[in-house]
Design a protein around this motif. Structure first.
Motif, PDB file in Angstrom:
ATOM      1  N   ALA A  78      21.651  50.300  39.873  1.00 18.08           N
ATOM      2  CA  ALA A  78      21.941  50.703  41.257  1.00 18.08           C
ATOM      3  C   ALA A  78      21.305  52.056  41.569  1.00 18.08           C
ATOM      4  CB  ALA A  78      23.449  50.750  41.475  1.00 18.08           C
ATOM      5  N   VAL A  79      21.512  53.028  40.671  1.00 18.21           N
ATOM      6  CA  VAL A  79      20.965  54.380  40.914  1.00 18.21           C
ATOM      7  C   VAL A  79      19.432  54.334  40.926  1.00 18.21           C
ATOM      8  CG1 VAL A  79      20.735  56.695  39.911  1.00 18.21           C
ATOM      9  CG2 VAL A  79      22.982  55.600  40.007  1.00 18.21           C
ATOM     10  N   GLN A  80      18.877  53.641  39.930  1.00 17.00           N
ATOM     11  CA  GLN A  80      17.399  53.595  39.848  1.00 17.00           C
ATOM     12  C   GLN A  80      16.808  52.924  41.085  1.00 17.00           C
ATOM     13  OE1 GLN A  80      16.848  51.719  36.018  1.00 17.00           O
ATOM     14  NE2 GLN A  80      16.612  53.706  34.987  1.00 17.00           N
ATOM     15  N   ASP A  81      17.405  51.830  41.498  1.00 17.88           N
ATOM     16  CA  ASP A  81      16.885  51.074  42.634  1.00 17.88           C
ATOM     17  C   ASP A  81      16.925  51.925  43.913  1.00 17.88           C
ATOM     18  OD1 ASP A  81      15.884  48.936  43.934  1.00 17.88           O
ATOM     19  OD2 ASP A  81      17.772  47.866  44.157  1.00 17.88           O
ATOM     20  N   VAL A  82      18.067  52.561  44.152  1.00 16.42           N
ATOM     21  CA  VAL A  82      18.230  53.329  45.393  1.00 16.42           C
ATOM     22  C   VAL A  82      17.304  54.548  45.408  1.00 16.42           C
ATOM     23  CG1 VAL A  82      19.840  54.761  46.715  1.00 16.42           C
ATOM     24  CG2 VAL A  82      20.570  52.535  45.831  1.00 16.42           C
ATOM     25  N   PHE A  83      17.277  55.299  44.318  1.00 23.45           N
ATOM     26  CA  PHE A  83      16.494  56.541  44.345  1.00 23.45           C
ATOM     27  C   PHE A  83      14.996  56.265  44.332  1.00 23.45           C
ATOM     28  CE2 PHE A  83      19.446  60.048  44.422  1.00 23.45           C
ATOM     29  CZ  PHE A  83      20.645  59.363  44.286  1.00 23.45           C
ATOM     30  N   LYS A  84      14.588  55.186  43.661  1.00 23.04           N
ATOM     31  CA  LYS A  84      13.159  54.847  43.654  1.00 23.04           C
ATOM     32  C   LYS A  84      12.741  54.356  45.051  1.00 23.04           C
ATOM     33  CE  LYS A  84       9.288  54.470  41.671  1.00 23.04           C
ATOM     34  NZ  LYS A  84       8.653  55.666  41.138  1.00 23.04           N
ATOM     35  N   THR A  85      13.551  53.460  45.623  1.00 25.63           N
ATOM     36  CA  THR A  85      13.171  52.846  46.903  1.00 25.63           C
ATOM     37  C   THR A  85      13.238  53.850  48.051  1.00 25.63           C
ATOM     38  OG1 THR A  85      14.103  50.771  46.119  1.00 25.63           O
ATOM     39  CG2 THR A  85      13.663  50.916  48.462  1.00 25.63           C
ATOM     40  N   MET A  86      14.297  54.652  48.068  1.00 19.72           N
ATOM     41  CA  MET A  86      14.535  55.475  49.254  1.00 19.72           C
ATOM     42  C   MET A  86      13.905  56.862  49.181  1.00 19.72           C
ATOM     43  SD  MET A  86      15.982  53.169  50.969  1.00 19.72           S
ATOM     44  CE  MET A  86      16.101  54.054  52.506  1.00 19.72           C
ATOM     45  N   ILE A  87      13.832  57.447  47.984  1.00 20.66           N
ATOM     46  CA  ILE A  87      13.234  58.797  47.949  1.00 20.66           C
ATOM     47  C   ILE A  87      12.084  58.900  46.946  1.00 20.66           C
ATOM     48  CG2 ILE A  87      15.350  59.923  48.793  1.00 20.66           C
ATOM     49  CD1 ILE A  87      15.872  60.981  46.030  1.00 20.66           C
ATOM     50  N   GLY A  88      11.674  57.760  46.407  1.00 18.29           N
ATOM     51  CA  GLY A  88      10.507  57.733  45.532  1.00 18.29           C
ATOM     52  C   GLY A  88      10.681  58.486  44.226  1.00 18.29           C
ATOM     53  N   GLN A  89      11.910  58.592  43.727  1.00 24.82           N
ATOM     54  CA  GLN A  89      12.167  59.331  42.482  1.00 24.82           C
ATOM     55  C   GLN A  89      12.710  58.382  41.423  1.00 24.82           C
ATOM     56  OE1 GLN A  89      11.907  62.649  41.714  1.00 24.82           O
ATOM     57  NE2 GLN A  89      12.559  63.921  43.422  1.00 24.82           N
ATOM     58  N   SER A  90      12.219  58.549  40.194  1.00 22.16           N
ATOM     59  CA  SER A  90      12.741  57.739  39.092  1.00 22.16           C
ATOM     60  C   SER A  90      14.000  58.387  38.538  1.00 22.16           C
ATOM     61  CB  SER A  90      11.703  57.643  37.977  1.00 22.16           C
ATOM     62  OG  SER A  90      10.570  56.993  38.473  1.00 22.16           O
ATOM     63  N   ALA A  91      14.982  57.564  38.240  1.00 24.23           N
ATOM     64  CA  ALA A  91      16.225  58.083  37.642  1.00 24.23           C
ATOM     65  C   ALA A  91      16.281  57.630  36.190  1.00 24.23           C
ATOM     66  CB  ALA A  91      17.426  57.542  38.411  1.00 24.23           C
ATOM     67  N   VAL A  92      16.540  58.587  35.301  1.00 25.60           N
ATOM     68  CA  VAL A  92      16.619  58.245  33.877  1.00 25.60           C
ATOM     69  C   VAL A  92      18.049  58.487  33.402  1.00 25.60           C
ATOM     70  CG1 VAL A  92      15.733  58.770  31.566  1.00 25.60           C
ATOM     71  CG2 VAL A  92      14.216  58.904  33.557  1.00 25.60           C
ATOM     72  N   HIS A  93      18.619  57.456  32.818  1.00 20.30           N
ATOM     73  CA  HIS A  93      19.990  57.561  32.333  1.00 20.30           C
ATOM     74  C   HIS A  93      20.030  58.528  31.141  1.00 20.30           C
ATOM     75  CE1 HIS A  93      23.477  55.634  30.009  1.00 20.30           C
ATOM     76  NE2 HIS A  93      23.966  56.437  30.924  1.00 20.30           N
ATOM     77  N   ALA A  94      20.870  59.570  31.260  1.00 18.82           N
ATOM     78  CA  ALA A  94      20.952  60.572  30.183  1.00 18.82           C
ATOM     79  C   ALA A  94      22.064  60.163  29.222  1.00 18.82           C
ATOM     80  CB  ALA A  94      21.228  61.947  30.788  1.00 18.82           C
ATOM     81  N   ASN A  95      21.714  59.419  28.190  1.00 16.45           N
ATOM     82  CA  ASN A  95      22.695  58.872  27.245  1.00 16.45           C
ATOM     83  C   ASN A  95      23.577  59.928  26.603  1.00 16.45           C
ATOM     84  OD1 ASN A  95      22.234  56.046  27.194  1.00 16.45           O
ATOM     85  ND2 ASN A  95      20.210  56.497  26.356  1.00 16.45           N
ATOM     86  N   ALA A  96      22.966  61.052  26.270  1.00 15.62           N
ATOM     87  CA  ALA A  96      23.665  62.050  25.467  1.00 15.62           C
ATOM     88  C   ALA A  96      24.933  62.570  26.150  1.00 15.62           C
ATOM     89  CB  ALA A  96      22.734  63.209  25.168  1.00 15.62           C
ATOM     90  N   ASN A  97      24.928  62.539  27.478  1.00 13.82           N
ATOM     91  CA  ASN A  97      26.065  63.141  28.171  1.00 13.82           C
ATOM     92  C   ASN A  97      27.067  62.117  28.701  1.00 13.82           C
ATOM     93  OD1 ASN A  97      25.112  65.785  27.871  1.00 13.82           O
ATOM     94  ND2 ASN A  97      23.603  65.385  29.477  1.00 13.82           N
ATOM     95  N   GLU A  98      27.010  60.912  28.147  1.00 17.63           N
ATOM     96  CA  GLU A  98      27.862  59.853  28.659  1.00 17.63           C
ATOM     97  C   GLU A  98      29.323  60.069  28.266  1.00 17.63           C
ATOM     98  OE1 GLU A  98      27.553  55.329  27.720  1.00 17.63           O
ATOM     99  OE2 GLU A  98      25.798  56.066  28.795  1.00 17.63           O
TER     100      GLU A  98
END
Lengths: 174, 383
Positions: free
Chosen positions: A19-39
């Motif tokens: 959901a985050v990747q799709d929205v941020f890539k489509t709407m503001i052209g930014q890639s979102a990377v899931h930060a595993n370490a801070n989960e």
């Protein structure tokens, strides 16, 4: 009726990440990377430091929940500018309402994309209207019956925190 | 008539994005922040399409849609849902009330344009009538051809023009290119495998950005079936192989609605010059004939009172050329332009051989003609 416990951790992570990747890539052209370490899971208390613009949208149905997206002040202005095709200067001049509305809409889209996947997994639910909080140094604690999951995403030089609070429909009155 | 598109969304951000998406198209965007406002604007303005959110305060999109469909005056207005509500059950429920299309947020502006473009004939703003571009202007031509020799022939044949020819071997490659750089014209080989030229044609015609881009089919002269199919689906023109590049160039200029008068007419130093090319085809003669009166009138309006009709490059004389020369001289006389002719020895000799042209007086060079017209000017001003 399906129960919340049938959705495992991997499915949650994949659903919010998509959901985050799709929205941020489509709407503001930014890639979102899931930060595993801070989960974090089932945190009793979540501390978020610095000035924040926080969007929240709920979903009601077979699963009830609320998602908060935490944007730092800088990130909120930058994201609003990209979404609206305005420079940071123009965004600053337009005022907080414009940023609030843009963050509300990004949150609405993200939560929509998240809950649409839940619907398709057999948990029909619908969205509530977005709301915005502004403030600094949040410390948030959920009520006891809620399942909480916190995911962090690196987007450009910023971090987006997604705080998901959920409970099954049969726990509404609990 | 400008189309009206109504966007009903409680998010000002979405309304701004919708406005931004349609800024390059010939349409007005009306706004409403909820269903109640949406119905009021729809009743007053009769929009041609409505983009409708689902989750809104005061009155949500489903209620607005239901009321819209029960109003005889508004029930036929096409509605596209633009919403974050995209679960299968929601979509089915709303589809039953009667929506034309459904866009789930997040969305790309292109998708919005495409879906609305299927409902109304969206025209890009620059497609509205304006001054035609000239043959001297740059243009991007996309040629989709899997035979390198044909592609090379087209690139070589158009090298003298200011047009940039982008050669591609597949329609996939071309679609990627078109998404980034809207071309001024596309030529696609009809013999590409799996009828991909026709699939390509349908794809770009369904995109409002390319709805008016001229598309030529490249086809073997004897392939009547492909030619017929291309004409039926609406290709702008056909360029038949073996290619006659002069003809292809003329067709391209015509399809792009280019002002080609600069090839023949020039206004410089107070003189209008009409130059007939060496071996003019009937198409060229027609072009010159069509431009004659407007160009001479334009020259007069610009304060030019002298003209040179230059046939120095001409290799042979025939009746069509004699006719156009007569017409040029007659138009100059009607508009009181001083004119003279410039020719080469062969053409001058041929003219002496015809009764109607034997009295034509030629100069042997442009310099002599210019000097002669200059003397007219001196004489006139001193008189």
């Amino acid at each position: 009726m399906a129960t919340l416990h049938e959705i495992n951790e991997t499915a949650f992570r994949e659903t919010i990440t998509r959901a985050v990747q799709d929205v941020f890539k489509t709407m503001i052209g930014q890639s979102a990377v899931h930060a595993n370490a801070n989960e974090d899971h089932n945190l009793k208390s979540l501390a978020i430091n610095g000035s924040q613009v926080v969007g929240s949208v709920g979903f009601i149905g077979d699963i009830n929940g609320l998602i908060y997206l935490y944007f730092s002040q800088d990130f909120a202005q930058e994201a609003a500018g990209s979404l609206l095709g305005m420079t940071t200067q123009e965004i600053v001049e337009s005022g907080d309402e414009v940023v609030n509305d843009a963050i509300g809409e990004l949150t609405n889209m993200t939560v929509g994309a998240f809950k649409n996947q839940l619907c398709d997994r057999g948990y029909p639910c619908r969205l509530t209207i977005p709301s915005i909080l502004r403030g600094s140094n949040f410390s948030i604690e959920p009520i006891g019956s809620t399942t909480r999951r916190v995911y962090r995403f690196n987007i450009g030089r910023h971090t987006l925190v997604a705080d998901i609070l959920m409970k099954p429909a049969d726990a509404i009155d609990a | 008539m400008r189309y009206k598109i109504l966007t009903v969304d409680d998010s000002k951000t979405v309304r701004i994005i919708v406005k931004k998406a349609f800024r390059l198209y010939d349409c007005d965007i009306l706004e409403a922040a909820n269903g109640v406002e949406g119905l009021a604007v729809a009743s007053k303005e009769s929009p041609d399409a409505i983009l409708l959110d689902v989750t809104m305060p005061v009155m949500d999109g489903v209620e607005m849609l239901t009321r819209l469909k029960s109003d005889p005056a508004l029930k036929n207005v096409p509605v596209v849902m633009l919403t974050a509500e995209g679960g299968r059950d929601n979509v089915l429920k709303i589809a039953k009330i009667g929506v034309r299309d459904y866009i789930v947020k997040p969305f790309k502006e292109d998708v919005l344009i495409q879906k609305v473009g299927r409902i109304i004939d969206l025209k890009p703003l620059d497609a509205t009538p304006s001054k035609a571009k000239s043959i001297l202007d740059e243009a991007n031509l996309v040629v989709i051809e899997d035979k390198p020799a044909i592609l090379q022939q087209i690139q070589d044949g158009l090298r003298h023009t200011p047009w940039k020819v982008h050669g591609m071997a597949s329609t996939t490659e071309a679609l990627d290119f078109c998404a980034k750089t809207p071309p001024d014209l596309v030529m696609v080989s009809l013999s590409l495998p799996d009828e991909s030229a026709f699939t390509f044609f349908r794809t770009i015609r369904n995109n409002p950005k390319h709805k008016y881009t001229p598309v030529f089919g490249l086809v073997v002269k004897t392939d009547n079936a492909a030619q017929q199919q291309a004409q039926q689906v609406g290709f702008t023109a056909l360029a038949t192989k073996p290619l006659d590049m002069t003809e292809v160039e003329s067709k391209i200029a015509k399809a792009m609605n280019l002002d080609t008068s600069h090839r023949y007419f020039n206004m410089d130093s107070g003189i209008l010059t009409l130059a007939i090319p060496d071996n003019p085809t009937q198409h060229v003669i027609n072009e010159i004939t069509n431009y004659l009166k407007p160009k001479i009138t334009e020259a007069v309006d610009a304060g030019i009172g002298k003209a040179i009709i230059n046939v120095q490059a001409l290799k042979r004389l025939d009746m069509t050329i004699i006719k156009v020369l007569f017409q040029a001289m007659q138009t100059c006389r009607e508009l009181a332009l001083h004119f003279c002719l410039v020719g080469n020895p062969a053409i001058i000799a041929e003219c002496k051989g015809f009764e109607d042209t034997r009295n034509w007086q030629f100069y042997n060079s442009l310099e002599e003609a210019q000097a002669s017209l200059g003397a007219i000017s001196v004489t006139s001003s001193s008189a």
